[in-house]
Each structure stands twice: as C-alpha cells, then as structure tokens.
Design an enzyme around this catalytic site. Structure first.
Site, PDB file in Angstrom:
ATOM      1  N   HIS A 203       0.804  -1.226   0.000  1.00 43.59           N
ATOM      2  CA  HIS A 203       0.000   0.000   0.000  1.00 43.59           C
ATOM      3  C   HIS A 203       0.833   1.270   0.000  1.00 43.59           C
ATOM      4  O   HIS A 203       0.284   2.356  -0.145  1.00 43.59           O
ATOM      5  CB  HIS A 203      -0.957   0.021   1.195  1.00 43.59           C
ATOM      6  CG  HIS A 203      -0.256   0.306   2.499  1.00 43.59           C
ATOM      7  ND1 HIS A 203       0.428  -0.652   3.184  1.00 43.59           N
ATOM      8  CD2 HIS A 203      -0.117   1.449   3.205  1.00 43.59           C
ATOM      9  CE1 HIS A 203       0.949  -0.126   4.280  1.00 43.59           C
ATOM     10  NE2 HIS A 203       0.642   1.156   4.318  1.00 43.59           N
TER      11      HIS A 203
HETATM   12  C1  UD1 Z   1      -2.248   5.369   6.077  1.00 43.50           C
HETATM   13  C2  UD1 Z   1      -0.972   5.730   6.821  1.00 43.50           C
HETATM   14  C3  UD1 Z   1       0.051   4.607   6.674  1.00 43.50           C
HETATM   15  C4  UD1 Z   1      -0.535   3.271   7.065  1.00 43.50           C
HETATM   16  C5  UD1 Z   1      -1.794   3.042   6.233  1.00 43.50           C
HETATM   17  C6  UD1 Z   1      -2.423   1.693   6.551  1.00 43.50           C
HETATM   18  C7  UD1 Z   1      -0.395   8.136   6.874  1.00 43.50           C
HETATM   19  C8  UD1 Z   1       0.554   9.134   6.383  1.00 43.50           C
HETATM   20  N1  UD1 Z   1      -0.358   6.929   6.274  1.00 43.50           N
HETATM   21  O1  UD1 Z   1      -1.936   5.326   4.704  1.00 43.50           O
HETATM   22  O2  UD1 Z   1       1.159   4.883   7.510  1.00 43.50           O
HETATM   23  O3  UD1 Z   1       0.402   2.254   6.839  1.00 43.50           O
HETATM   24  O4  UD1 Z   1      -2.712   4.104   6.517  1.00 43.50           O
HETATM   25  O5  UD1 Z   1      -3.569   1.471   5.841  1.00 43.50           O
HETATM   26  O6  UD1 Z   1      -1.158   8.419   7.768  1.00 43.50           O
HETATM   27  N2  UD1 Z   1      -9.176   5.115   1.527  1.00 43.50           N
HETATM   28  C9  UD1 Z   1     -10.378   4.491   1.418  1.00 43.50           C
HETATM   29  N3  UD1 Z   1     -11.024   4.141   2.561  1.00 43.50           N
HETATM   30  C10 UD1 Z   1     -10.543   4.398   3.789  1.00 43.50           C
HETATM   31  C11 UD1 Z   1      -9.316   5.067   3.900  1.00 43.50           C
HETATM   32  C12 UD1 Z   1      -8.639   5.414   2.771  1.00 43.50           C
HETATM   33  O7  UD1 Z   1     -10.851   4.223   0.336  1.00 43.50           O
HETATM   34  O8  UD1 Z   1     -11.186   4.053   4.797  1.00 43.50           O
HETATM   35  C13 UD1 Z   1      -8.438   5.489   0.316  1.00 43.50           C
HETATM   36  C14 UD1 Z   1      -8.669   6.917  -0.067  1.00 43.50           C
HETATM   37  O9  UD1 Z   1      -8.778   6.973  -1.434  1.00 43.50           O
HETATM   38  C15 UD1 Z   1      -7.410   7.624   0.377  1.00 43.50           C
HETATM   39  C16 UD1 Z   1      -6.358   6.528   0.251  1.00 43.50           C
HETATM   40  O10 UD1 Z   1      -7.052   5.304   0.534  1.00 43.50           O
HETATM   41  O11 UD1 Z   1      -7.126   8.739  -0.367  1.00 43.50           O
HETATM   42  C17 UD1 Z   1      -5.209   6.690   1.186  1.00 43.50           C
HETATM   43  O12 UD1 Z   1      -5.668   6.826   2.530  1.00 43.50           O
HETATM   44  P1  UD1 Z   1      -4.810   7.666   3.609  1.00 43.50           P
HETATM   45  O13 UD1 Z   1      -5.431   7.594   4.950  1.00 43.50           O
HETATM   46  O14 UD1 Z   1      -4.501   9.007   3.054  1.00 43.50           O
HETATM   47  O15 UD1 Z   1      -3.429   6.922   3.654  1.00 43.50           O
HETATM   48  P2  UD1 Z   1      -3.070   5.374   3.596  1.00 43.50           P
HETATM   49  O16 UD1 Z   1      -2.417   5.100   2.294  1.00 43.50           O
HETATM   50  O17 UD1 Z   1      -4.228   4.514   3.987  1.00 43.50           O
END
Ligand code: UD1
Length: 359
Positions: A203
């Site tokens: 991820h």
């Molecule tokens: C976050 C953490 C990372 C952790 C990861 C585990 C930071 C900087 N990063 O990264 O350290 O390893 O979580 O999962 O805080 N999305 C969904 N549903 C959700 C959440 C996210 O669809 O419930 C999608 C969205 O499109 C979003 C993308 O995933 O833009 C990324 O989510 P985000 O919380 O920004 O960071 P992660 O990559 O999940």
C-alpha cells in the site's frame, strides 16, 4: 485522571485495543476514545473495532481522506475543540499516521501532556510521511513508550530526557497474542493449504502509485505464484491502481481483510511479502519468513533478531529472497524482549504514576 486515546487509521486500531482494555480496568482513569476518521470504510475501520472488541468511539472527528495537508489540518481543526471541551490530563497517541502527529501537535499547543506509544522508530527516510510524523510527535511528547531498546537509543541520541523514555514492549503484539489462537482456528479460504501459500500486501505510495513499479513487483511475485497461490488483500489505494495491470492467475486479489482473518491467514502461510510496518513485527513473533518490499525499515529489530529481510522493490532481489524461502533457506529468528503480551499494562502503570509536574 482523564485521558483522550486517539486512533485514526487501520494500523492504530490493534495498538489501542489493549490500551483501552487496560485503562478501563482502572477506576481512577477516565478514558475517552477519539476516532479521527482518517480511515472510515467498513473494511478499513468498523470491522477492526468489532474484531478487536474495541468499544465504539466516544468522539468521531470525521476527518476522511485528502492530501496530507488537508487531512492533517482537518484532524487538527476538529480535535482542538474536543481538547478544549474535555480538558484531559493526557492525550495518548499511537504509531505514525497523520492523525498521530495532528493530535499530538494540537494537544501540546494547548498545554496538554502527550504520550506517544511506539516512539523512537526511525527509517531515516524523509520521503516517508510516517517518518516526518514520528519525528514531530517524538520531539514534543512528554512520555515516550518504546517497543525495543534500539528505539530508546534513537530518542536518547536526539536529546530526549531519559526520564521520559520507557521501554515497555509492543502493544500490537499484545493484540496478536490475545487473538492468535482464535485466528489460527479459522478455516482457510477454499483452495489454500496450511504452509502451502503466500500472503502479499502492498500500500505504500512508493510501491503502488507508479504503474511500472507496481507491475515490476507483481512480476517478481510470479516466482512465488508459479509454485504456490499468493493471496493479496488489497488496500483501496492499491486496488485502484491494479485495474490497469495484468496479474498472474495464481495471485488472488481480495478486498482488505479484517484483523482476525488476516492474522490467521499470515500465521498459516509459508511466507509474507509486504511493505507494511506492523506485519514485519507480527511475522517475527509468528516465525513466518517476511520479505519486506522496502529499502529501509523503522523496525530494524525484525531484521536483526526476527524473520524479516529487506529487498526494496527491485524485482531481482525480491525473486532471490522468494527463492530462498521456497527452498527453506531462511533463519528462524526469535521474539524480541518484552514482546510478551503485557506492554499495555506497563504503559498504563507509567501513565497513572506520572506526576503532573514531572513532564
Ligand atoms: C495510512 C498511513 C500509513 C498506514 C496506512 C495503513 C499516513 C501518512 N499513512 O496510509 O502509515 O500504513 O494508513 O492502511 O497516515 N481510503 C479508502 N477508505 C478508507 C481510507 C482510505 O478508500 O477508509 C483510500 C482513499 O482513497 C485515500 C487513500 O485510501 O485517499 C489513502 O488513505 P490515507 O489515509 O490518506 O493513507 P493510507 O495510504 O491509507
């Protein structure tokens, strides 16, 4: 004593579960659980609360997704009035996600003491947003709870006062040990045999955001898929980017799994390939070979004493490590000190003892 315990994203939930349970046992600790809403999908959040038996959050900040600045700012703006209204003695944050740093900074600027669980981890890679979150949080925290002595040493080198640092063990492993038997008893998905498949998770933006990098990694994983099935529970970010890529038929893509089914899958597997932080620790405790698709790790103890090997995202190095595991040429490793299921109890003891003026 009143505490706000903060959780925001998937890897936080297994760290707060044992803390919540330990804090609730103390009559003199009033604890409110704050969910920032950084992760909000059923599969990225709600299923974990159910699986880990975490009570429903007392306060949900509903921050959601966005750029780093947007997400961090939304958490801060929503958390500030909560701090003002609740006036806690402590804000307790865990891990290294954007919510961790956002809530730590917000509380500290209001003069509220901050405790950081899983402090002192360093990848020395400033391209990782998590590294920036770790540095900022540790620089201002009043109590820093570490998972190993290497992390404590990192903090000492950065000038953190000795009395703030407490080596307590690993709350994520508290959760693993609590649920592992139940997890191992779950039936495996159809077509998988014990020790006869691999697990893949990806991820990190550095691995999944560019098509050529992601397809290079998946090409290397074919070395494994040619011999045994590879189960690939994909994070939403990864799932979006996979659409354009041809994937080997023996790589089975699923949606994100909840905690207990995922841990059961890992515990019964032959090997794990991952770019996660926490999975490096869980595989070390379970004695499962872990190939980490990153060029650095903030958890070097898993390489020093555990089963972890770093390959970066270079396809040749991934293939080499995978062949070594398939040929049973990996060392067994051992469990790091104090990863024994009692970290949360040690943390709560320190927190309840901390005198207001000592920080
Ligand atoms: C976050 C953490 C990372 C952790 C990861 C585990 C930071 C900087 N990063 O990264 O350290 O390893 O979580 O999962 O805080 N999305 C969904 N549903 C959700 C959440 C996210 O669809 O419930 C999608 C969205 O499109 C979003 C993308 O995933 O833009 C990324 O989510 P985000 O919380 O920004 O960071 P992660 O990559 O999940």
């Amino acid at each position: 004593m009143k505490l706000l315990l903060v959780a925001g994203a998937r890897p936080n939930f297994m760290k707060i579960a044992p803390l919540m349970a330990a804090l609730r046992q103390h009559a003199d600790a009033e604890v409110l659980l704050v969910h920032t809403g950084q992760h909000y999908d059923q599969k990225m959040s709600d299923d974990f609360f159910r699986d880990l038996e975490i009570p429903a959050p007392d306060i949900n900040l509903g921050a959601g997704s966005g750029s780093h600045a947007e997400q961090t700012a939304r958490v801060m703006m929503a958390f500030e009035p909560v701090c003002l209204k609740e006036a806690p003695d402590w804000v307790v944050v865990v891990g290294d996600v954007n919510s961790t740093m956002a809530c730590a900074v917000t509380a500290k600027k209001l003069g509220i003491r901050v405790a950081h669980v899983e402090a002192g981890l360093r990848s020395r890679d400033m391209t990782m947003p998590e590294e920036i979150n770790r540095l900022c949080t540790d620089a201002i925290a009043d109590l820093l709870f570490t998972t190993d002595e290497m992390a404590s040493e990192n903090l000492r080198r950065e000038g953190v006062a000795e009395e703030k640092i407490h080596f307590v063990g690993n709350t994520m492993i508290d959760t693993l040990l609590r649920h592992i038997e139940r997890a191992q008893r779950l039936p495996l998905p159809v077509g998988l045999d014990r020790k006869g498949y691999a697990v893949l998770t990806l991820h990190r933006p550095a691995n999944v955001d560019r098509e050529e990098v992601l397809s290079g990694i998946l090409g290397a994983v074919e070395t494994v898929a040619d011999q045994i099935p590879v189960v690939f529970p994909a994070h939403p970010r990864t799932a979006r980017n996979l659409a354009a890529i041809r994937v080997h038929p023996n790589i089975r893509i699923t949606g994100p799994l909840s905690y207990v089914p995922f841990v059961g899958l890992v515990a019964n597997s032959r090997m794990v390939l991952t770019d996660s932080g926490g999975i490096q620790e869980e595989t070390t405790v379970l004695g499962i070979p872990c190939i980490t698709l990153r060029s650095n790790t903030e958890r070097p103890i898993t390489c020093e004493v555990g089963t972890n090997i770093l390959t970066g995202n270079d396809p040749e190095r991934i293939r080499g490590a995978a062949r070594a595991v398939l040929a049973d040429r990996m060392r067994r490793g051992r469990v790091p000190e104090k990863w024994d299921g009692h970290a949360a109890a040690r943390i709560v003891e320190v927190l309840l003892d901390a005198h207001p003026v000592s920080c």
